[in-house]
Design a protein around this motif. Structure first.
Motif, PDB file in Angstrom:
ATOM      1  N   MET A  56      10.054  15.751  16.758  1.00  0.00           N
ATOM      2  CA  MET A  56       9.749  14.333  16.758  1.00  0.00           C
ATOM      3  C   MET A  56       8.328  14.110  16.290  1.00  0.00           C
ATOM      4  SD  MET A  56      11.874  12.057  17.595  1.00  0.00           S
ATOM      5  CE  MET A  56      12.830  11.243  18.800  1.00  0.00           C
ATOM      6  N   GLY A  57       8.152  13.064  15.552  1.00  0.00           N
ATOM      7  CA  GLY A  57       6.833  12.716  15.074  1.00  0.00           C
ATOM      8  C   GLY A  57       6.626  11.225  15.132  1.00  0.00           C
ATOM      9  N   MET A  58       5.494  10.802  14.655  1.00  0.00           N
ATOM     10  CA  MET A  58       5.146   9.380  14.631  1.00  0.00           C
ATOM     11  C   MET A  58       5.242   8.865  13.205  1.00  0.00           C
ATOM     12  SD  MET A  58       4.168   6.637  16.213  1.00  0.00           S
ATOM     13  CE  MET A  58       3.795   7.317  17.816  1.00  0.00           C
ATOM     14  N   LEU A  59       5.892   7.727  13.047  1.00  0.00           N
ATOM     15  CA  LEU A  59       5.979   7.083  11.746  1.00  0.00           C
ATOM     16  C   LEU A  59       4.621   6.456  11.446  1.00  0.00           C
ATOM     17  CD1 LEU A  59       8.102   6.624   9.556  1.00  0.00           C
ATOM     18  CD2 LEU A  59       8.540   4.395  10.582  1.00  0.00           C
ATOM     19  N   MET A  60       4.080   6.790  10.286  1.00  0.00           N
ATOM     20  CA  MET A  60       2.733   6.374   9.906  1.00  0.00           C
ATOM     21  C   MET A  60       2.775   5.548   8.630  1.00  0.00           C
ATOM     22  SD  MET A  60       0.957   8.097  12.208  1.00  0.00           S
ATOM     23  CE  MET A  60      -0.733   8.213  11.641  1.00  0.00           C
ATOM     24  N   VAL A  61       1.791   4.670   8.487  1.00  0.00           N
ATOM     25  CA  VAL A  61       1.576   3.929   7.245  1.00  0.00           C
ATOM     26  C   VAL A  61       0.087   3.960   6.938  1.00  0.00           C
ATOM     27  CG1 VAL A  61       3.593   2.427   7.429  1.00  0.00           C
ATOM     28  CG2 VAL A  61       1.425   1.709   8.455  1.00  0.00           C
ATOM     29  N   LYS A  62      -0.259   3.593   5.727  1.00  0.00           N
ATOM     30  CA  LYS A  62      -1.657   3.622   5.291  1.00  0.00           C
ATOM     31  C   LYS A  62      -2.227   2.200   5.304  1.00  0.00           C
ATOM     32  CE  LYS A  62      -4.236   4.967   1.174  1.00  0.00           C
ATOM     33  NZ  LYS A  62      -4.079   5.597  -0.130  1.00  0.00           N
ATOM     34  N   CYS A  63      -3.387   2.059   5.913  1.00  0.00           N
ATOM     35  CA  CYS A  63      -4.082   0.772   5.907  1.00  0.00           C
ATOM     36  C   CYS A  63      -4.525   0.484   4.471  1.00  0.00           C
ATOM     37  CB  CYS A  63      -5.282   0.810   6.846  1.00  0.00           C
ATOM     38  SG  CYS A  63      -6.341  -0.660   6.714  1.00  0.00           S
ATOM     39  N   PRO A  64      -4.115  -0.636   3.894  1.00  0.00           N
ATOM     40  CA  PRO A  64      -4.490  -0.926   2.514  1.00  0.00           C
ATOM     41  C   PRO A  64      -5.978  -1.246   2.343  1.00  0.00           C
ATOM     42  CG  PRO A  64      -3.239  -2.748   3.440  1.00  0.00           C
ATOM     43  CD  PRO A  64      -3.231  -1.641   4.451  1.00  0.00           C
ATOM     44  N   GLN A  65      -6.657  -1.568   3.429  1.00  0.00           N
ATOM     45  CA  GLN A  65      -8.077  -1.909   3.326  1.00  0.00           C
ATOM     46  C   GLN A  65      -8.994  -0.711   3.545  1.00  0.00           C
ATOM     47  OE1 GLN A  65      -9.043  -5.375   5.642  1.00  0.00           O
ATOM     48  NE2 GLN A  65      -7.343  -6.523   4.791  1.00  0.00           N
ATOM     49  N   THR A  66      -8.625   0.178   4.483  1.00  0.00           N
ATOM     50  CA  THR A  66      -9.502   1.310   4.811  1.00  0.00           C
ATOM     51  C   THR A  66      -8.951   2.655   4.361  1.00  0.00           C
ATOM     52  OG1 THR A  66      -8.492   1.717   6.972  1.00  0.00           O
ATOM     53  CG2 THR A  66     -10.306   0.093   6.877  1.00  0.00           C
ATOM     54  N   ALA A  67      -7.670   2.692   4.001  1.00  0.00           N
ATOM     55  CA  ALA A  67      -6.959   3.908   3.598  1.00  0.00           C
ATOM     56  C   ALA A  67      -6.738   4.879   4.755  1.00  0.00           C
ATOM     57  CB  ALA A  67      -7.658   4.611   2.444  1.00  0.00           C
ATOM     58  N   HIS A  68      -7.000   4.461   5.984  1.00  0.00           N
ATOM     59  CA  HIS A  68      -6.710   5.297   7.147  1.00  0.00           C
ATOM     60  C   HIS A  68      -5.202   5.324   7.406  1.00  0.00           C
ATOM     61  CE1 HIS A  68     -10.968   4.616   8.252  1.00  0.00           C
ATOM     62  NE2 HIS A  68     -10.841   5.805   8.814  1.00  0.00           N
ATOM     63  N   ALA A  69      -4.723   6.453   7.899  1.00  0.00           N
ATOM     64  CA  ALA A  69      -3.336   6.546   8.349  1.00  0.00           C
ATOM     65  C   ALA A  69      -3.259   5.889   9.719  1.00  0.00           C
ATOM     66  CB  ALA A  69      -2.905   8.000   8.438  1.00  0.00           C
ATOM     67  N   ILE A  70      -2.297   5.001   9.900  1.00  0.00           N
ATOM     68  CA  ILE A  70      -2.162   4.314  11.180  1.00  0.00           C
ATOM     69  C   ILE A  70      -0.763   4.527  11.756  1.00  0.00           C
ATOM     70  CG2 ILE A  70      -3.945   2.581  10.775  1.00  0.00           C
ATOM     71  CD1 ILE A  70      -1.818   0.622   9.911  1.00  0.00           C
ATOM     72  N   PRO A  71      -0.671   4.775  13.050  1.00  0.00           N
ATOM     73  CA  PRO A  71       0.629   4.959  13.685  1.00  0.00           C
ATOM     74  C   PRO A  71       1.334   3.619  13.854  1.00  0.00           C
ATOM     75  CG  PRO A  71      -1.113   5.106  15.318  1.00  0.00           C
ATOM     76  CD  PRO A  71      -1.784   4.961  13.980  1.00  0.00           C
ATOM     77  N   THR A  72       2.645   3.624  13.655  1.00  0.00           N
ATOM     78  CA  THR A  72       3.425   2.395  13.794  1.00  0.00           C
ATOM     79  C   THR A  72       3.960   2.199  15.209  1.00  0.00           C
ATOM     80  OG1 THR A  72       5.496   3.496  13.235  1.00  0.00           O
ATOM     81  CG2 THR A  72       4.202   2.575  11.401  1.00  0.00           C
ATOM     82  N   GLY A  73       3.901   3.259  16.008  1.00  0.00           N
ATOM     83  CA  GLY A  73       4.481   3.188  17.342  1.00  0.00           C
ATOM     84  C   GLY A  73       5.940   3.625  17.369  1.00  0.00           C
ATOM     85  N   ILE A  74       6.481   3.996  16.211  1.00  0.00           N
ATOM     86  CA  ILE A  74       7.877   4.438  16.104  1.00  0.00           C
ATOM     87  C   ILE A  74       7.913   5.954  16.102  1.00  0.00           C
ATOM     88  CG2 ILE A  74       9.948   4.431  14.660  1.00  0.00           C
ATOM     89  CD1 ILE A  74       8.919   1.732  13.504  1.00  0.00           C
ATOM     90  N   CYS A  79      -8.933  -2.116  10.827  1.00  0.00           N
ATOM     91  CA  CYS A  79      -9.391  -3.392  10.273  1.00  0.00           C
ATOM     92  C   CYS A  79      -8.944  -4.582  11.120  1.00  0.00           C
ATOM     93  CB  CYS A  79      -8.930  -3.542   8.826  1.00  0.00           C
ATOM     94  SG  CYS A  79      -7.159  -3.766   8.629  1.00  0.00           S
ATOM     95  N   ARG A  80      -8.218  -4.293  12.196  1.00  0.00           N
ATOM     96  CA  ARG A  80      -7.763  -5.313  13.147  1.00  0.00           C
ATOM     97  C   ARG A  80      -6.932  -6.426  12.481  1.00  0.00           C
ATOM     98  NH1 ARG A  80     -10.588  -2.905  16.778  1.00  0.00           N
ATOM     99  NH2 ARG A  80     -12.772  -2.887  17.167  1.00  0.00           N
ATOM    100  N   THR A  81      -6.071  -5.983  11.578  1.00  0.00           N
ATOM    101  CA  THR A  81      -5.182  -6.890  10.858  1.00  0.00           C
ATOM    102  C   THR A  81      -3.747  -6.398  11.021  1.00  0.00           C
ATOM    103  OG1 THR A  81      -6.903  -7.245   9.198  1.00  0.00           O
ATOM    104  CG2 THR A  81      -4.684  -7.862   8.564  1.00  0.00           C
ATOM    105  N   ASP A  82      -2.791  -7.321  10.974  1.00  0.00           N
ATOM    106  CA  ASP A  82      -1.380  -6.922  10.949  1.00  0.00           C
ATOM    107  C   ASP A  82      -1.003  -6.603   9.518  1.00  0.00           C
ATOM    108  OD1 ASP A  82      -0.965  -7.267  13.667  1.00  0.00           O
ATOM    109  OD2 ASP A  82      -0.360  -9.359  13.449  1.00  0.00           O
ATOM    110  N   HIS A  83      -0.453  -5.404   9.302  1.00  0.00           N
ATOM    111  CA  HIS A  83      -0.008  -4.998   7.969  1.00  0.00           C
ATOM    112  C   HIS A  83       1.512  -5.024   7.910  1.00  0.00           C
ATOM    113  CE1 HIS A  83      -4.026  -3.907   6.954  1.00  0.00           C
ATOM    114  NE2 HIS A  83      -4.081  -2.904   7.816  1.00  0.00           N
ATOM    115  N   SER A  84       2.036  -5.607   6.850  1.00  0.00           N
ATOM    116  CA  SER A  84       3.472  -5.584   6.580  1.00  0.00           C
ATOM    117  C   SER A  84       3.752  -4.380   5.699  1.00  0.00           C
ATOM    118  CB  SER A  84       3.894  -6.861   5.845  1.00  0.00           C
ATOM    119  OG  SER A  84       3.578  -7.987   6.619  1.00  0.00           O
ATOM    120  N   TRP A  85       4.870  -3.698   5.955  1.00  0.00           N
ATOM    121  CA  TRP A  85       5.190  -2.513   5.170  1.00  0.00           C
ATOM    122  C   TRP A  85       6.693  -2.288   5.122  1.00  0.00           C
ATOM    123  CZ3 TRP A  85       7.649   1.113   8.208  1.00  0.00           C
ATOM    124  CH2 TRP A  85       7.437   1.005   9.584  1.00  0.00           C
ATOM    125  N   PHE A  86       7.127  -1.592   4.089  1.00  0.00           N
ATOM    126  CA  PHE A  86       8.516  -1.169   3.928  1.00  0.00           C
ATOM    127  C   PHE A  86       8.622   0.309   4.285  1.00  0.00           C
ATOM    128  CE2 PHE A  86       8.498  -4.886   1.181  1.00  0.00           C
ATOM    129  CZ  PHE A  86       9.729  -5.466   1.483  1.00  0.00           C
TER     130      PHE A  86
END
Length: 74
Positions: A1-19, A41-48
């Motif tokens: 099991m792992g954590m689903l991650m996405v990339k912050c478009p503003q900082t390029a940091h990998a962020i956990p989705t909580g999934i 960046c304290r913003t909500d990011h939309s992602w596919f």
């Protein structure tokens, strides 16, 4: 099991989705759209789903150990 991650478009940091999911299950999942709050960046990011990946701790370690074992057998 792992954590689903996405990339912050503003900082390029990998962020956990909580999934929490494994790679095989994620690969079989339907295409979906979601939002994740970014702690950087304290913003909500939309992602596919196509923009996300599964970070499974230990996968890289196991691969390195396998390579080391193969290298020492020669």
């Amino acid at each position: 099991m792992g954590m689903l991650m996405v990339k912050c478009p503003q900082t390029a940091h990998a962020i956990p989705t909580g999934i929490k999911i494994d790679r095989e299950s994620f690969g079989r999942s339907a295409v979906f759209f979601s939002r994740t709050r970014c702690p950087f960046c304290r913003t909500d990011h939309s992602w596919f789903a196509k923009d996300a990946w599964v970070d499974e701790p230990g996968i890289g370690v196991r691969r390195r150990l396998t390579r080391l074992n193969l290298d020492t057998e020669h």
